[in-house]
Design a protein around this motif. Structure first.
Motif, short mmCIF file in Angstrom:
data_model
loop_
_atom_site.label_atom_id
_atom_site.label_comp_id
_atom_site.label_asym_id
_atom_site.label_seq_id
_atom_site.Cartn_x
_atom_site.Cartn_y
_atom_site.Cartn_z
N THR A 59 32.10 22.97 49.48
CA THR A 59 32.56 24.45 49.45
C THR A 59 31.38 25.08 49.65
O THR A 59 30.33 25.12 48.90
CB THR A 59 33.15 25.23 48.21
OG1 THR A 59 34.30 24.28 47.73
CG2 THR A 59 33.29 26.65 48.22
N ARG A 62 30.20 31.91 49.98
CA ARG A 62 30.93 32.97 50.69
C ARG A 62 30.18 33.85 51.55
O ARG A 62 29.22 34.12 51.49
CB ARG A 62 31.59 33.81 49.48
CG ARG A 62 32.82 34.76 50.08
CD ARG A 62 33.51 35.20 48.89
NE ARG A 62 34.78 35.37 49.13
CZ ARG A 62 35.61 36.42 49.23
NH1 ARG A 62 35.17 37.60 48.49
NH2 ARG A 62 36.75 36.05 49.20
N GLY A 70 35.46 38.89 52.23
CA GLY A 70 34.42 37.68 52.49
C GLY A 70 35.26 36.45 52.88
O GLY A 70 36.67 36.47 52.77
N ASP A 72 35.79 32.52 52.82
CA ASP A 72 35.48 31.47 52.03
C ASP A 72 35.65 29.95 52.94
O ASP A 72 36.58 29.81 53.78
CB ASP A 72 36.50 31.03 51.11
CG ASP A 72 36.66 32.36 49.96
OD1 ASP A 72 35.50 32.50 49.52
OD2 ASP A 72 37.90 32.94 49.60
N CYS A 73 34.46 29.50 53.11
CA CYS A 73 34.42 28.11 54.12
C CYS A 73 33.96 26.87 53.21
O CYS A 73 33.51 26.88 52.13
CB CYS A 73 33.33 28.38 55.10
SG CYS A 73 33.60 30.06 56.12
N CYS A 91 37.25 28.07 57.69
CA CYS A 91 37.22 29.21 57.06
C CYS A 91 38.60 29.89 56.65
O CYS A 91 39.42 29.94 57.59
CB CYS A 91 36.16 30.12 57.69
SG CYS A 91 34.54 29.46 57.84
#
Length: 169
Positions: A59, A62, A70, A72-73, A91
Motif C-alpha cells: 500500500t 495516499r 485522495g 489510494d494506491c 489506484c
C-alpha cells in the motif's frame, strides 16, 4: 487473515459456474501476502484447486487530490518470480459515499505479455447498502495506443457486471 470466495456463473445450457478463492495475510500495515486461485471448474473435476499465484502487495502513501479527496494506491507483484506476470499499480478513488472508481496499469517483462493480457483495467462500484454492491469491471485486453497487440479487447463490451453481497460469520 482473510478468505474471499467467488462464484462466477456462465450463460448457456449445461455450463457450470466457476469458483475462486483468495487467502490474504496482512504482514504489516502496508504489506500483504496473498494466494489467489485461478478459476476452479465445478464440473466434477475440481481442476485448478491448487493452481494459483502467490502475490505481494504494498500500500502506497495516499495521493492528495482537490476537495479533500485522495487516491489510494497499491503495487502488486507475483512471487517468487516477478518476471512471470505483470507488475501492477492500482489506484482507487471514492467519488461519493456510494460511487468509487478504480484503474490499474500493468507492466510486463519483455516477452511475457500475452495477447489477452491488458496494459490497463478499470472499474466502477456502486454501494447499494453496507453489504450489497453492484460493479462493472473491464479486465479485457485493453491496450495503450503504442502497444497494440494481436488480440485487443472490444472495449466496454468486454466488461463484467457483478453483484456482491458481504456475509459475516
Amino acid at each position: 487473515m482473510t478468505l474471499n470466495l467467488g462464484v462466477t456463473g456462465r450463460g448457456g445450457a449445461g455450463r457450470n459456474p466457476d469458483l475462486s478463492y483468495a487467502l490474504t495475510w496482512r504482514a504489516t500495515d502496508r504489506l500483504s501476502l496473498s494466494y489467489a486461485s485461478r478459476p476452479i471448474r465445478m464440473d466434477g473435476s475440481w481442476s485448478g484447486l491448487l493452481d494459483g499465484r502467490l502475490r505481494a502487495e504494498l500500500t502506497l502513501p495516499r495521493i492528495p487530490l482537490p476537495a479533500g479527496r485522495g487516491a489510494d494506491c497499491r503495487m502488486r507483484v507475483t512471487l517468487p518470480d516477478p518476471t512471470r506476470d505483470a507488475l501492477v499499480l492500482s489506484c482507487g478513488l471514492r467519488l461519493t459515499e456510494r460511487l468509487s472508481l478504480g484503474v490499474s496499469a500493468h507492466a510486463y517483462a519483455s516477452g511475457v505479455q500475452r495477447p489477452w493480457d491488458p496494459d490497463y483495467t478499470y472499474s466502477a462500484t456502486w454501494k447499494v447498502t453496507d453489504r450489497l454492491r453492484i460493479g462493472y469491471g473491464n479486465y479485457a485486453a485493453n491496450r495503450f495506443p503504442w502497444n497494440r497487440g494481436d488480440g485487443p479487447g472490444a472495449g466496454l463490451r468486454d466488461g463484467t457486471l457483478s453483484l456482491t453481497y458481504d456475509l459475516s460469520f
